[in-house]
Design a protein around this motif. Sequence first.
Motif, PDB file in Angstrom:
ATOM      1  N   GLY A 167       2.348  -1.080 -18.045  1.00 13.05           N
ATOM      2  CA  GLY A 167       3.598  -0.321 -18.052  1.00 13.05           C
ATOM      3  C   GLY A 167       3.433   1.099 -17.557  1.00 13.05           C
ATOM      4  N   GLU A 168       2.309   1.724 -17.903  1.00  7.27           N
ATOM      5  CA  GLU A 168       2.061   3.101 -17.464  1.00  7.27           C
ATOM      6  C   GLU A 168       1.885   3.171 -15.959  1.00  7.27           C
ATOM      7  OE1 GLU A 168       2.142   6.021 -19.109  1.00  7.27           O
ATOM      8  OE2 GLU A 168       2.978   4.802 -20.734  1.00  7.27           O
ATOM      9  N   TYR A 169       1.190   2.176 -15.422  1.00  5.83           N
ATOM     10  CA  TYR A 169       0.996   2.187 -13.969  1.00  5.83           C
ATOM     11  C   TYR A 169       2.317   1.888 -13.246  1.00  5.83           C
ATOM     12  CZ  TYR A 169      -0.788   1.407  -9.306  1.00  5.83           C
ATOM     13  OH  TYR A 169      -0.988   1.484  -7.942  1.00  5.83           O
ATOM     14  N   LEU A 170       3.157   1.060 -13.846  1.00  5.48           N
ATOM     15  CA  LEU A 170       4.482   0.798 -13.262  1.00  5.48           C
ATOM     16  C   LEU A 170       5.266   2.099 -13.132  1.00  5.48           C
ATOM     17  CD1 LEU A 170       6.899  -0.874 -12.333  1.00  5.48           C
ATOM     18  CD2 LEU A 170       7.378  -1.417 -14.734  1.00  5.48           C
ATOM     19  N   LYS A 171       5.257   2.936 -14.175  1.00  3.59           N
ATOM     20  CA  LYS A 171       5.959   4.221 -14.118  1.00  3.59           C
ATOM     21  C   LYS A 171       5.369   5.121 -13.036  1.00  3.59           C
ATOM     22  CE  LYS A 171       7.161   4.268 -19.056  1.00  3.59           C
ATOM     23  NZ  LYS A 171       6.916   4.945 -20.364  1.00  3.59           N
ATOM     24  N   GLU A 172       4.049   5.123 -12.961  1.00  3.74           N
ATOM     25  CA  GLU A 172       3.360   5.927 -11.956  1.00  3.74           C
ATOM     26  C   GLU A 172       3.728   5.463 -10.543  1.00  3.74           C
ATOM     27  OE1 GLU A 172      -1.274   6.563 -10.541  1.00  3.74           O
ATOM     28  OE2 GLU A 172      -0.875   6.098 -12.656  1.00  3.74           O
ATOM     29  N   PHE A 173       3.765   4.153 -10.374  1.00  2.00           N
ATOM     30  CA  PHE A 173       4.083   3.600  -9.054  1.00  2.00           C
ATOM     31  C   PHE A 173       5.554   3.816  -8.715  1.00  2.00           C
ATOM     32  CE2 PHE A 173       4.885   0.289  -5.874  1.00  2.00           C
ATOM     33  CZ  PHE A 173       3.806   0.484  -5.031  1.00  2.00           C
ATOM     34  N   TYR A 174       6.401   3.735  -9.709  1.00  5.59           N
ATOM     35  CA  TYR A 174       7.836   3.967  -9.499  1.00  5.59           C
ATOM     36  C   TYR A 174       8.075   5.388  -8.975  1.00  5.59           C
ATOM     37  CZ  TYR A 174      12.777   2.856 -10.243  1.00  5.59           C
ATOM     38  OH  TYR A 174      14.103   2.586 -10.061  1.00  5.59           O
ATOM     39  N   ASP A 175       7.322   6.346  -9.496  1.00  6.78           N
ATOM     40  CA  ASP A 175       7.424   7.734  -9.002  1.00  6.78           C
ATOM     41  C   ASP A 175       7.047   7.814  -7.526  1.00  6.78           C
ATOM     42  OD1 ASP A 175       8.240   8.647 -11.458  1.00  6.78           O
ATOM     43  OD2 ASP A 175       6.214   9.235 -12.113  1.00  6.78           O
ATOM     44  N   LEU A 176       6.029   7.043  -7.127  1.00 11.37           N
ATOM     45  CA  LEU A 176       5.615   7.020  -5.721  1.00 11.37           C
ATOM     46  C   LEU A 176       6.713   6.419  -4.846  1.00 11.37           C
ATOM     47  CD1 LEU A 176       1.886   5.853  -6.036  1.00 11.37           C
ATOM     48  CD2 LEU A 176       2.705   8.144  -5.453  1.00 11.37           C
ATOM     49  N   LYS A 183      10.187   6.500   3.876  1.00 10.14           N
ATOM     50  CA  LYS A 183       9.078   6.907   4.746  1.00 10.14           C
ATOM     51  C   LYS A 183       7.985   5.835   4.817  1.00 10.14           C
ATOM     52  CE  LYS A 183       9.691  11.846   3.741  1.00 10.14           C
ATOM     53  NZ  LYS A 183       9.065  13.055   3.155  1.00 10.14           N
ATOM     54  N   HIS A 184       7.753   5.190   3.678  1.00  9.21           N
ATOM     55  CA  HIS A 184       6.705   4.167   3.617  1.00  9.21           C
ATOM     56  C   HIS A 184       7.229   2.960   2.848  1.00  9.21           C
ATOM     57  CE1 HIS A 184       3.772   7.096   5.087  1.00  9.21           C
ATOM     58  NE2 HIS A 184       4.231   7.935   4.174  1.00  9.21           N
ATOM     59  N   SER A 185       6.789   1.778   3.247  1.00 10.96           N
ATOM     60  CA  SER A 185       7.219   0.569   2.566  1.00 10.96           C
ATOM     61  C   SER A 185       6.522   0.431   1.212  1.00 10.96           C
ATOM     62  CB  SER A 185       6.900  -0.659   3.429  1.00 10.96           C
ATOM     63  OG  SER A 185       5.490  -0.840   3.537  1.00 10.96           O
ATOM     64  N   PHE A 186       7.111  -0.364   0.333  1.00  6.86           N
ATOM     65  CA  PHE A 186       6.522  -0.682  -0.962  1.00  6.86           C
ATOM     66  C   PHE A 186       5.101  -1.198  -0.773  1.00  6.86           C
ATOM     67  CE2 PHE A 186       5.410  -3.408  -4.436  1.00  6.86           C
ATOM     68  CZ  PHE A 186       6.104  -3.004  -5.563  1.00  6.86           C
ATOM     69  N   LEU A 187       4.944  -2.151   0.160  1.00  7.12           N
ATOM     70  CA  LEU A 187       3.633  -2.758   0.365  1.00  7.12           C
ATOM     71  C   LEU A 187       2.628  -1.757   0.926  1.00  7.12           C
ATOM     72  CD1 LEU A 187       4.567  -6.291   1.758  1.00  7.12           C
ATOM     73  CD2 LEU A 187       4.173  -5.583  -0.601  1.00  7.12           C
ATOM     74  N   SER A 188       3.090  -0.857   1.785  1.00  4.45           N
ATOM     75  CA  SER A 188       2.211   0.160   2.347  1.00  4.45           C
ATOM     76  C   SER A 188       1.684   1.094   1.255  1.00  4.45           C
ATOM     77  CB  SER A 188       2.951   0.971   3.419  1.00  4.45           C
ATOM     78  OG  SER A 188       2.157   2.034   3.889  1.00  4.45           O
ATOM     79  N   ILE A 189       2.574   1.500   0.351  1.00  5.14           N
ATOM     80  CA  ILE A 189       2.172   2.379  -0.758  1.00  5.14           C
ATOM     81  C   ILE A 189       1.163   1.662  -1.652  1.00  5.14           C
ATOM     82  CG2 ILE A 189       2.979   3.622  -2.799  1.00  5.14           C
ATOM     83  CD1 ILE A 189       5.708   3.887  -1.344  1.00  5.14           C
ATOM     84  N   LEU A 190       1.417   0.370  -1.920  1.00  6.26           N
ATOM     85  CA  LEU A 190       0.526  -0.388  -2.801  1.00  6.26           C
ATOM     86  C   LEU A 190      -0.849  -0.577  -2.157  1.00  6.26           C
ATOM     87  CD1 LEU A 190       0.347  -1.789  -5.504  1.00  6.26           C
ATOM     88  CD2 LEU A 190       1.224  -3.877  -4.441  1.00  6.26           C
ATOM     89  N   ILE A 191      -0.878  -0.855  -0.863  1.00  9.53           N
ATOM     90  CA  ILE A 191      -2.159  -1.012  -0.158  1.00  9.53           C
ATOM     91  C   ILE A 191      -2.939   0.300  -0.178  1.00  9.53           C
ATOM     92  CG2 ILE A 191      -3.190  -1.353   2.138  1.00  9.53           C
ATOM     93  CD1 ILE A 191      -0.985  -3.469   2.605  1.00  9.53           C
ATOM     94  N   PHE A 192      -2.232   1.412   0.009  1.00 11.21           N
ATOM     95  CA  PHE A 192      -2.895   2.720  -0.070  1.00 11.21           C
ATOM     96  C   PHE A 192      -3.475   2.953  -1.461  1.00 11.21           C
ATOM     97  CE2 PHE A 192      -2.662   7.195  -1.312  1.00 11.21           C
ATOM     98  CZ  PHE A 192      -3.526   7.747  -0.380  1.00 11.21           C
ATOM     99  N   GLU A 193      -2.725   2.573  -2.478  1.00  8.00           N
ATOM    100  CA  GLU A 193      -3.196   2.734  -3.857  1.00  8.00           C
ATOM    101  C   GLU A 193      -4.468   1.919  -4.104  1.00  8.00           C
ATOM    102  OE1 GLU A 193      -1.485   4.228  -7.147  1.00  8.00           O
ATOM    103  OE2 GLU A 193      -1.713   5.498  -5.391  1.00  8.00           O
ATOM    104  N   ILE A 194      -4.514   0.716  -3.562  1.00  7.70           N
ATOM    105  CA  ILE A 194      -5.697  -0.134  -3.729  1.00  7.70           C
ATOM    106  C   ILE A 194      -6.914   0.525  -3.078  1.00  7.70           C
ATOM    107  CG2 ILE A 194      -6.733  -2.332  -3.026  1.00  7.70           C
ATOM    108  CD1 ILE A 194      -3.933  -3.575  -3.363  1.00  7.70           C
ATOM    109  N   GLU A 195      -6.699   1.111  -1.894  1.00  4.48           N
ATOM    110  CA  GLU A 195      -7.789   1.773  -1.181  1.00  4.48           C
ATOM    111  C   GLU A 195      -8.177   3.097  -1.843  1.00  4.48           C
ATOM    112  OE1 GLU A 195      -9.546   0.922   1.608  1.00  4.48           O
ATOM    113  OE2 GLU A 195      -8.618  -1.053   1.610  1.00  4.48           O
ATOM    114  N   ASP A 196      -7.201   3.808  -2.394  1.00  8.42           N
ATOM    115  CA  ASP A 196      -7.422   5.165  -2.900  1.00  8.42           C
ATOM    116  C   ASP A 196      -8.024   5.190  -4.294  1.00  8.42           C
ATOM    117  OD1 ASP A 196      -7.059   8.071  -2.549  1.00  8.42           O
ATOM    118  OD2 ASP A 196      -5.615   7.868  -4.179  1.00  8.42           O
ATOM    119  N   LYS A 197      -7.595   4.241  -5.125  1.00  9.07           N
ATOM    120  CA  LYS A 197      -8.072   4.230  -6.514  1.00  9.07           C
ATOM    121  C   LYS A 197      -9.458   3.584  -6.607  1.00  9.07           C
ATOM    122  CE  LYS A 197      -4.361   5.840  -8.772  1.00  9.07           C
ATOM    123  NZ  LYS A 197      -3.517   6.271  -7.639  1.00  9.07           N
ATOM    124  N   ALA A 198     -10.075   3.714  -7.772  1.00 11.11           N
ATOM    125  CA  ALA A 198     -11.385   3.109  -8.017  1.00 11.11           C
ATOM    126  C   ALA A 198     -11.311   1.604  -7.793  1.00 11.11           C
ATOM    127  CB  ALA A 198     -11.835   3.416  -9.438  1.00 11.11           C
TER     128      ALA A 198
END
Length: 441
Positions: A167-176, A183-198
């Motif tokens: 739930g916390e990550y959902l809120k964080e992602f919703y802010d993104l 500017k960026h698609s949902f999938l693009s943001i999620l792929i960036f998150e996968i690459e950017d996070k641990a």
Amino acid sequence: MFTRVKIKNYKSLINLDVDLSAKKKQPKPLVVIYGENGVGKSNFASVFFTLCESLSTMLARTELQKLIDRNDLKDLIHDEEFRKWIAENLKDTESIIKSCKTINSTENMVLEFEFVIENKHGRYLIEYDDSKIVHEKLEYVLNKNRTLFFEIAGDKIKVNEKIFKDGEYLKEFYDLLEKYNGKHSFLSILIFEIEDKADGYVKQRINERLYEVLVSFILMSVRVKSGYGIERGFRGLRHKIFKDLDEGVISIEDEEELNKAEKMINEFFTLAYSDIKEAYYKREKIDGKIKYNLFFKKMMYGKIVDISYELESTGTQALLQIMPFLLMSVEGRTVIIDELDTGIHDLLINNVLCNISDSTRGQLIITTHNTMFLESPDINPEYIYTFFVDKDANKELVSIVEFEDRTHPNLNYRNRYLKGMYGGIPFTRDIDFEELLEIME
């Protein structure tokens, strides 16, 4: 793998609805597309490349910033060729729209893909106006039934909470989503998150089904023509060396991978060419690295001669370049190759495609002018498509069997295609070249 593609206002394709499904709505493993020059074959192949680009806009933004920040590239930033390379390879959403939306079109550009992953059906839609994404939607199977994963239309953001485990990550992602909306698609943001996070952080916090869709799209391989150049869409190759089969530098720890590539290339080219007796890499080991170059041992005038790959014919080079894509389709990936036959002898490329048609566990979509495929007993006529253009220049891309009342094993599809019965061939008047020369004089 794709079962249907709907396109609106994309380059020369104003309104196109293409059914790529076989029986029971399963994706066809092979799709062979014909059509006259300029009808839109390459544009149709480019639709899949644009899908890849739409997944990468957030990553492209980060990579661009890294280039700008590099001291050793500051002089290059203002170089015209370098800026052109950046514009082609690190596109943002606005650049995608500018390069893809139909010229002078006042309506939105829409790309819609129906797909199947592990026998589960889904649909992804992305819509652009003149500068941003205005609508994005994903439907896929959650538990047992197909349902809405998310839909973003303007400022309205609807996300199925079940596609997030945390739930916390959902809120964080919703802010993104709110920050980058348009500017960026949902999938693009999620792929960036996968690459950017641990490593594994995001994967542990999203539903397996959502990750399944991401992986399927990311691992798609696309090779399309762009003017005189070639764009490549390598995504998530399991074998890194596939990117540089002709030459490169690798760590000495990766030599076994090089050995496997050498064995594979040797097997392929000695079977494909009678005069190639061996394919091998010349290697030079320096400071824990291996610099390698591909060579062929060829029979010439009764002698075996070592020939560098870079001196080989364009056809031989083209074969090596498409090999990774063909192997990806055998591995189970979705692969799109524009103008498969460019520079390669008709008989040779016909043999290659016929041999791979039974081995493809994924989906291979190609465009071609080689009419020999139409006569091949190894290629199902239902897999062969042609662009049909009516008198008002409206376009359809349909399987050639739709032109027949019934299929028959003795039906010569090639002759019927060349007679214009399926469309897709040029009809020209006689051209007087002497008159053309007279005009210039």
